[in-house]
Structures are given as structure tokens and as C-alpha cells.
Enzyme design. Structure first.
Site, PDB file in Angstrom:
ATOM      1  N   HIS A  38       0.854  -1.188   0.000  1.00 49.92           N
ATOM      2  CA  HIS A  38       0.000   0.000   0.000  1.00 49.92           C
ATOM      3  C   HIS A  38       0.891   1.240   0.000  1.00 49.92           C
ATOM      4  O   HIS A  38       1.843   1.312   0.778  1.00 49.92           O
ATOM      5  CB  HIS A  38      -0.891  -0.004   1.245  1.00 49.92           C
ATOM      6  CG  HIS A  38      -1.932   1.064   1.231  1.00 49.92           C
ATOM      7  ND1 HIS A  38      -1.667   2.366   1.581  1.00 49.92           N
ATOM      8  CD2 HIS A  38      -3.238   1.025   0.863  1.00 49.92           C
ATOM      9  CE1 HIS A  38      -2.778   3.077   1.449  1.00 49.92           C
ATOM     10  NE2 HIS A  38      -3.748   2.292   1.009  1.00 49.92           N
ATOM     11  N   CYS A  92      -3.553   2.635  -4.543  1.00 50.97           N
ATOM     12  CA  CYS A  92      -4.468   3.467  -3.758  1.00 50.97           C
ATOM     13  C   CYS A  92      -4.458   4.883  -4.323  1.00 50.97           C
ATOM     14  O   CYS A  92      -3.498   5.634  -4.115  1.00 50.97           O
ATOM     15  CB  CYS A  92      -4.084   3.454  -2.278  1.00 50.97           C
ATOM     16  SG  CYS A  92      -5.200   4.459  -1.268  1.00 50.97           S
ATOM     17  N   HIS A 146      -7.461   0.501  -4.362  1.00 52.56           N
ATOM     18  CA  HIS A 146      -8.265   1.304  -3.443  1.00 52.56           C
ATOM     19  C   HIS A 146      -8.645   2.544  -4.230  1.00 52.56           C
ATOM     20  O   HIS A 146      -7.758   3.293  -4.646  1.00 52.56           O
ATOM     21  CB  HIS A 146      -7.432   1.771  -2.250  1.00 52.56           C
ATOM     22  CG  HIS A 146      -7.120   0.705  -1.256  1.00 52.56           C
ATOM     23  ND1 HIS A 146      -6.368   0.960  -0.132  1.00 52.56           N
ATOM     24  CD2 HIS A 146      -7.474  -0.598  -1.186  1.00 52.56           C
ATOM     25  CE1 HIS A 146      -6.261  -0.150   0.581  1.00 52.56           C
ATOM     26  NE2 HIS A 146      -6.920  -1.117  -0.033  1.00 52.56           N
ATOM     27  N   ASP A 161     -12.328   2.155  -0.689  1.00 55.11           N
ATOM     28  CA  ASP A 161     -11.438   2.670   0.346  1.00 55.11           C
ATOM     29  C   ASP A 161     -12.287   3.424   1.371  1.00 55.11           C
ATOM     30  O   ASP A 161     -13.149   2.816   1.959  1.00 55.11           O
ATOM     31  CB  ASP A 161     -10.312   3.519  -0.243  1.00 55.11           C
ATOM     32  CG  ASP A 161      -9.008   3.357   0.558  1.00 55.11           C
ATOM     33  OD1 ASP A 161      -8.965   2.506   1.458  1.00 55.11           O
ATOM     34  OD2 ASP A 161      -8.026   4.076   0.288  1.00 55.11           O
ATOM     35  N   HIS A 162     -12.073   4.690   1.570  1.00 59.54           N
ATOM     36  CA  HIS A 162     -12.875   5.396   2.575  1.00 59.54           C
ATOM     37  C   HIS A 162     -14.149   5.974   1.951  1.00 59.54           C
ATOM     38  O   HIS A 162     -14.318   5.962   0.740  1.00 59.54           O
ATOM     39  CB  HIS A 162     -12.076   6.548   3.185  1.00 59.54           C
ATOM     40  CG  HIS A 162     -10.727   6.144   3.674  1.00 59.54           C
ATOM     41  ND1 HIS A 162      -9.741   7.030   3.969  1.00 59.54           N
ATOM     42  CD2 HIS A 162     -10.210   4.915   3.924  1.00 59.54           C
ATOM     43  CE1 HIS A 162      -8.663   6.388   4.374  1.00 59.54           C
ATOM     44  NE2 HIS A 162      -8.916   5.094   4.353  1.00 59.54           N
ATOM     45  N   TYR A 177     -14.697   4.568   7.553  1.00 60.73           N
ATOM     46  CA  TYR A 177     -15.276   3.256   7.245  1.00 60.73           C
ATOM     47  C   TYR A 177     -16.741   3.100   7.648  1.00 60.73           C
ATOM     48  O   TYR A 177     -17.182   2.017   8.004  1.00 60.73           O
ATOM     49  CB  TYR A 177     -14.419   2.155   7.870  1.00 60.73           C
ATOM     50  CG  TYR A 177     -13.116   2.007   7.098  1.00 60.73           C
ATOM     51  CD1 TYR A 177     -13.074   1.219   5.954  1.00 60.73           C
ATOM     52  CD2 TYR A 177     -11.964   2.689   7.472  1.00 60.73           C
ATOM     53  CE1 TYR A 177     -11.909   1.108   5.214  1.00 60.73           C
ATOM     54  CE2 TYR A 177     -10.787   2.586   6.728  1.00 60.73           C
ATOM     55  CZ  TYR A 177     -10.775   1.792   5.609  1.00 60.73           C
ATOM     56  OH  TYR A 177      -9.629   1.678   4.856  1.00 60.73           O
TER      57      TYR A 177
HETATM   58  C1  CS2 Z   1      -6.083   1.770   4.342  1.00 61.33           C
HETATM   59  C2  CS2 Z   1      -4.790   1.524   5.058  1.00 61.33           C
HETATM   60  O1  CS2 Z   1      -7.623   2.958   5.563  1.00 61.33           O
HETATM   61  C3  CS2 Z   1      -6.718   3.016   4.765  1.00 61.33           C
HETATM   62  O2  CS2 Z   1      -6.300   4.038   4.262  1.00 61.33           O
HETATM   63  O3  CS2 Z   1      -5.923   1.837   2.990  1.00 61.33           O
HETATM   64  O4  CS2 Z   1      -5.012   1.507   6.422  1.00 61.33           O
HETATM   65  C4  CS2 Z   1      -4.221   0.223   4.613  1.00 61.33           C
HETATM   66  O5  CS2 Z   1      -5.051  -0.804   5.040  1.00 61.33           O
HETATM   67  C5  CS2 Z   1      -2.880  -0.127   5.118  1.00 61.33           C
HETATM   68  O6  CS2 Z   1      -2.004   0.926   4.995  1.00 61.33           O
HETATM   69  C6  CS2 Z   1      -2.341  -1.306   4.365  1.00 61.33           C
HETATM   70  O7  CS2 Z   1      -1.387  -1.943   5.110  1.00 61.33           O
HETATM   71 MN    MN Z   2      -5.861   2.959   0.673  1.00 58.79          MN
END
Ligand code: CS2
Ligand code: MN
Length: 387
Positions: free
Chosen positions: A234, A272, A299, A346-347, A363
Site C-alpha cells: 500500500h 491506492c 483502493h 477505500d474510505h 469506514y
Molecule cells: C487503508 C490503510 O484505511 C486506509 O487508508 O488503505 O489503512 C491500509 O489498510 C494499510 O495501509 C495497508 O497496510
Molecule cells: Mn488505501
């Protein structure tokens, strides 16, 4: 074959249920055993149990996010070999359960960093936000890191000093908690731990951290090849050094370096868009074109930056990331694959009913449902018009 619509689920304690996820229309679950302490072996029975719960709901566990990389590996200290063996064992156990796509990050100490978890948008929804002056307030006045001032533009330092004067104890405590916050159920770290880590990473430096990542990858690639596992790193979030910590997965050059340095198929990327897109130096579409052959997980979310480089998480299709361009490229890459690439929204914003609920920052259900719906529509539009 369309992309695999996925959704992060924190496990049985997640306020968003598997039933909710089905209603949102995702079929792939992204999950991890967050209760297992970092570095410990993920036991077969525990993995099977999580898998059973997911499958009983009629869903599939598509991606393991994350199998955390212990600090001993990131810093390559005396315990490194022990944790590498544990990591390999966790991978073998996951593969034995049919789980073959694994996400991880190599960010020192902290996972993603924001300074505000409830920035109120014009429409009343709430978003995650990163502000340089707030980070400087934390760095200069809470962490009190030696030499911190030099890492910020003079205008930011001035702003931080002013803001600090106007902050109450409660404001500062909130900022402290937000920055030190970890992944839900995995816990936070303390100021002392952070200070110690910063010192350790100062000695490792950028090149040293790159080497430690290469060593980690080389140590697990045989197992990945034997078991048919793909690893996806990531990107750093945000994609620039903060608090004096080195960053090595923040740009196109970084990602190319990673896949070329250990040039083996299981050494892949979690693409991402929100993390990469938060850096003014990054063009996510261009990056995807360069590293797409190693992207095994995506993501998708958007960010909007201001002139100072502060950014908030904007609507999925509305922000600095050209989501149409990204999706178009992702669809093209996916068409060449035997297995569909999983992506998750993702978020998402905290909105509607979720504003009255206790949710995990980024989330909550409804904002991600909206994001997923928009992304799914975008994909279909591209598929129908181009192919
Ligand atoms: C996720 C990260 O919430 C987020 O932004 O994309 O927490 C992601 O799970 C970690 O960095 C991956 O190890
Ligand atoms: Mn991410």
C-alpha cells in the site's frame, strides 16, 4: 469480466455487518485478523473461522488487508529473522485456506495520518482531513521533536504557532489522539514510542528503508511463488515524509523501484488513488500506466488539495484524481487478467444516518456505499462505451 467489487470488513466487531455489505452490492470481502498481535503467526483455525463467517453470509474473502509487517522487519533489528519466519508461516496458513492476495504497508510506525477525522463539508457530511499547520502543531508543541521546525515552510510554522496559542487542552488532546491512532482494534502508540522510533529511522534513512523492504520481499518471495500468493504494497499515506520519518512508497519512481528491485511476479502493488493523489507530484493515471502489470488490488477514492498541500477526502468521482482516467486504465488492465482485480471504495464520507452512529473513521457504511455505486457505474459506462 468486471472488476471484483470489494469492501473492507474489520471482522465481527465491525458496526457494518456482512448483511449491510451485501446490500451495498459488494461480493469480495477485504479483512484481516486485527486481534492477532502484530508479528504473531496467524493460526490456521483462526483464519478458517473468519473465512467461515464470511462465506456463511454468501460472500468471499478476496483480499487479506493487512498482514502487518512488524517493526522488527521494517527496522531490521535483532528480532527480524524471527518475525520473517512468522510472516512466512502466516502466508502459508493463508494459502492453505485459499487466500492468495495480501496487502501490507511499509510505512514506519504509523499507518495513514490525518489531523482531523470529522471535517464538516458544505453538505453536512464529514470527511477525513490532513492539514500541514495542524501536523506542525503536533510536531512542534506536542511531540516536541528536535529540529522539527526546519521540516516546514516558514509560513506553516508561523501558522502553527498562532494556532497553538489558540488551542485549548482539549483541542491538543484531540490532535494527539488522532495522529497516534492506529487501525481500529489494533490500538494506538504513545508519544514516547513515536519519539524512539523516529530516532531509529533517522539512522536507517531513506536508502536503508528501501533495503529493508527489499530484504523483506526477498525473504518471502519463494513462499509466495510456491503458494501462489501475490503481495501488494500500500502506498504511503500521505505520500511524503512526515515527522522526520522516511517514506519509500510515495511516487511513481518509488513504486517502480520496488517492483524492479525485487523483480518477481508476487511483488505487487495495491494501487491506492487517494494516497498517491494526495501528493502534488503524483498523477495516478500515469502511475497506473507505469506499474499496472503489478497491480493486484486497488483502493479507489479521491482527494482535493489546496495551495498549501492540505487535503480532504472528496467524493469518489470529484477531486484531484481523474477517476475516469484511472478506471479506464484499470478496466483495460483487468481485461488481460485471468482473475478479476479486486477494488474497494477505500474510505467514504460519514453521512445521513451514519452521522448519528459510532463508526470507524473513513469506514462508515453509507459513504462507502455511495462511492461503490458511483465507481460501479463508471466501470459499466466505460465497458459499454469502449468495448
Ligand atoms: C487503508 C490503510 O484505511 C486506509 O487508508 O488503505 O489503512 C491500509 O489498510 C494499510 O495501509 C495497508 O497496510
Ligand atoms: Mn488505501
Amino acid at each position: 469480466m468486471t472488476l471484483l467489487q470489494s469492501w473492507r470488513w474489520y471482522g465481527p466487531n465491525d458496526p457494518v455487518t456482512l448483511q449491510d455489505i451485501k446490500q451495498a452490492g459488494a461480493t469480495g470481502i477485504v479483512s484481516a485478523l486485527h486481534h492477532v498481535p502484530h508479528g504473531a503467526v496467524w493460526q490456521l483455525e483462526e483464519i478458517q473461522e473468519r473465512k467461515r463467517i464470511i462465506e456463511e453470509a454468501g460472500l468471499t474473502w478476496a483480499v487479506v488487508e493487512s498482514v502487518p509487517v512488524h517493526e522488527a522487519i521494517k527496522t531490521r533489528n535483532a528480532d527480524c529473522e524471527l518475525y520473517l519466519e512468522n510472516y512466512r508461516q502466516s502466508l502459508r496458513n493463508l494459502a492453505a485456506c485459499g487466500l492468495k492476495t495480501v496487502c501490507y504497508n511499509f510505512m514506519p510506525v504509523l499507518d495513514w495520518t490525518r489531523t482531523n477525522l470529522e471535517l464538516e463539508l458544505e453538505n453536512g457530511a464529514k470527511a477525513l482531513y490532513f492539514d500541514w499547520a495542524d501536523l506542525a502543531v503536533f510536531d512542534l508543541f506536542i511531540l516536541k521533536r528536535a529540529g522539527a521546525e526546519q521540516d516546514y515552510a516558514p509560513a506553516i510554522v508561523a501558522k502553527a504557532k498562532e494556532r497553538h496559542k489558540q488551542s485549548s487542552e482539549t483541542d491538543l488532546k484531540r490532535l494527539h489522539d488522532i495522529i497516534l491512532m492506529g487501525v481500529p482494534t489494533e490500538g494506538s502508540i504513545t508519544l514516547e514510542q513515536l519519539t524512539d522510533s523516529i530516532e531509529i529511522y533517522k539512522n536507517i534513512g531513506h536508502a536503508g528503508l528501501q533495503e529493508n523492504l527489499a530484504y523483506f520481499l526477498e525473504s518471502i518471495m519463494d513462499v509466495c511463488e510456491e503458494e501462489g500468493i501475490v503481495m501488494t504494497i500500500h502506498p504511503d499515506d500521505p505520500p511524503f515524509p512526515i515527522l522526520g520519518l522516511p517514506r519509500i512508497a510515495s511516487s511513481k519512481e518509488d513504486l517502480l523501484h520496488i517492483i524492479q528491485r525485487v523483480d518477481r511476479k508476487p511483488n505487487g502493488i495495491c494501487f491506492c488513488t487517494g494516497s498517491l493523489g494526495a501528493g502534488g507530484h503524483n498523477n495516478p493515471v500515469e502511475i497506473l500506466k507505469a506499474v499496472g502489470h503489478r497491480v493486484y488490488f486497488a483502493h479507489l477514492r479521491n482527494v482535493r488539495k489546496d495551495a498549501e498541500g492540505n487535503f480532504f477526502e472528496s467524493d469518489h468521482l470529484d477531486g484531484d484524481v481523474d477517476m475516469y482516467g484511472v478506471m479506464r486504465e484499470l478496466v483495460a488492465i483487468n481485461r488481460e487478467r485471468e482473475q478479476p482485480i479486486p477494488f474497494r471504495p477505500d474510505h467514504g464520507h460519514q453521512m445521513l444516518d451514519d452521522l448519528h452512529k459510532v463508526t470507524n473513521p473513513g469506514y462508515s457504511a453509507i459513504g462507502r456505499l455511495k462511492g461503490l455505486a458511483e465507481l460501479r457505474g463508471l466501470e459499466m459506462g466505460i465497458e459499454r462505451s469502449l468495448y
